[in-house]
Design a protein around this motif. Sequence first.
Motif, short mmCIF file in Angstrom:
data_model
loop_
_atom_site.label_atom_id
_atom_site.label_comp_id
_atom_site.label_asym_id
_atom_site.label_seq_id
_atom_site.Cartn_x
_atom_site.Cartn_y
_atom_site.Cartn_z
N PHE A 3 -0.46 -0.32 -4.46
CA PHE A 3 -1.92 -0.14 -4.51
C PHE A 3 -2.35 0.88 -3.48
O PHE A 3 -1.57 1.27 -2.59
CB PHE A 3 -2.64 -1.48 -4.32
CG PHE A 3 -2.47 -2.14 -2.97
CD1 PHE A 3 -3.44 -2.00 -1.97
CD2 PHE A 3 -1.36 -2.93 -2.69
CE1 PHE A 3 -3.31 -2.62 -0.75
CE2 PHE A 3 -1.22 -3.56 -1.47
CZ PHE A 3 -2.18 -3.40 -0.49
N HIS B 29 0.85 -1.19 0.00
CA HIS B 29 0.00 0.00 0.00
C HIS B 29 0.89 1.24 0.00
O HIS B 29 1.90 1.30 0.71
CB HIS B 29 -0.91 0.00 1.22
CG HIS B 29 -2.08 0.93 1.12
ND1 HIS B 29 -1.96 2.29 1.34
CD2 HIS B 29 -3.40 0.71 0.82
CE1 HIS B 29 -3.15 2.86 1.18
NE2 HIS B 29 -4.03 1.92 0.86
N ARG C 2 -5.02 -1.01 -7.69
CA ARG C 2 -3.64 -0.78 -8.10
C ARG C 2 -3.45 0.65 -8.59
O ARG C 2 -4.36 1.24 -9.19
CB ARG C 2 -3.25 -1.74 -9.22
CG ARG C 2 -3.03 -3.18 -8.77
CD ARG C 2 -2.86 -4.07 -9.98
NE ARG C 2 -2.38 -5.40 -9.63
CZ ARG C 2 -2.35 -6.43 -10.48
NH1 ARG C 2 -2.77 -6.26 -11.72
NH2 ARG C 2 -1.90 -7.60 -10.10
#
Length: 386
Positions: A195, A161, A204
């Motif tokens: 993402f 992330h 994404r």
Amino acid sequence: MSRRAFVVVADACGIGALPDAAAYGDAGSNTLAHVARAVGGLRLPVLEGLGLGSILALEGVAPSAAPVLHGRLAAQGPGKESTTGHWELMGAIAPAPLPTYPAGFPDAVMRALEAATGRRFICNRPYNGIAAIDDFGAEHLRDGALILYTSQDSVLQIAAHISLLGEDEMHEVCAAARAVMTGEHAVGRVIARPFAGEPGAFARTEGRHDFSVPPPGRTYLDELSAAGVPVHAVGKVADLFAGRGIAVAHAGATNERALRETTRLVRELDAGLVFTNLVETDQVYGHRKDVEGFHAALRAIDASVGEWLGALRPGDMLVVTADHGCDPAAAHSDHTREHVPLLACFDGHGGRRHDGALADVGASVLRWLAAADAPGLPGISFAGDH
């Protein structure tokens, strides 16, 4: 007169199983034919006019009355993935299959990855990329372990992330992983997969980056560079060749960006090769078996090809092809071992049919742009003595 060539790869647009497809679990595969059947016929007027329907019967695509050079090309080496497909288009054939990990990466490899990156990992198994972030994203956010997974292809993918790992850090982690994955574990690509979003709505970003193993030998890109011909790579092409033989790399993480950049180069480039990858028929629609999305992507490509044809100059060559298949009718969701289409527009094409090897594309581009051959590389030019 300065010459130009444009080679455009519509990723995963295979057009019929190769003779050895059954050994890969892909007997009867035909990506374009099965997409056409699923959507009630393809609507691709420009590609139809160039001769797509003259290559093979496709629902909705009639044979052309005046085709360009057309046919099917076949891989000569093992594999059914972007890395080996693009390599072969430029004359580099893998001597052996790149390693794959159907049971995940061995414990010794995982320990080496953790030591090299200073990170912990979760998942470590073959996984669909979107499902991987959906299923493991919340755990990743809780404890910081990165999501590591593979597929049927020779890849090691790391997802994180963007709130936990910035793009530069992500690339550092993947570069360290690439350094580990050598020798018997020299996977084709280590791929950064950033993402964003919240649990239940992860998506994404466009920050993907591929860290590829270098081609196994000299390529037609190297030959072009040695001859003083500039090579422009659009999309993931530069990554797939680990930068070798590439003069300028242009962004193209999405088809929209890659098509736009290719259009700009068609209009502005003075001389050289433009080698473009259009990823979404593979990454976005192929693996997800989204046939309507696949068709929409093909229609956008079709419209852009029409624009390019109107902007080509005397002495230009335009090649539209692919690298492998990703058949929506397959029992699995990975790539399929297929022929790829060939449509080539250039002075003197004669509307001929040409069936051959993927490497014929590289041989033809070298002949067209440098009036040269590379006897040590595979491939037969379809460009004659131009």
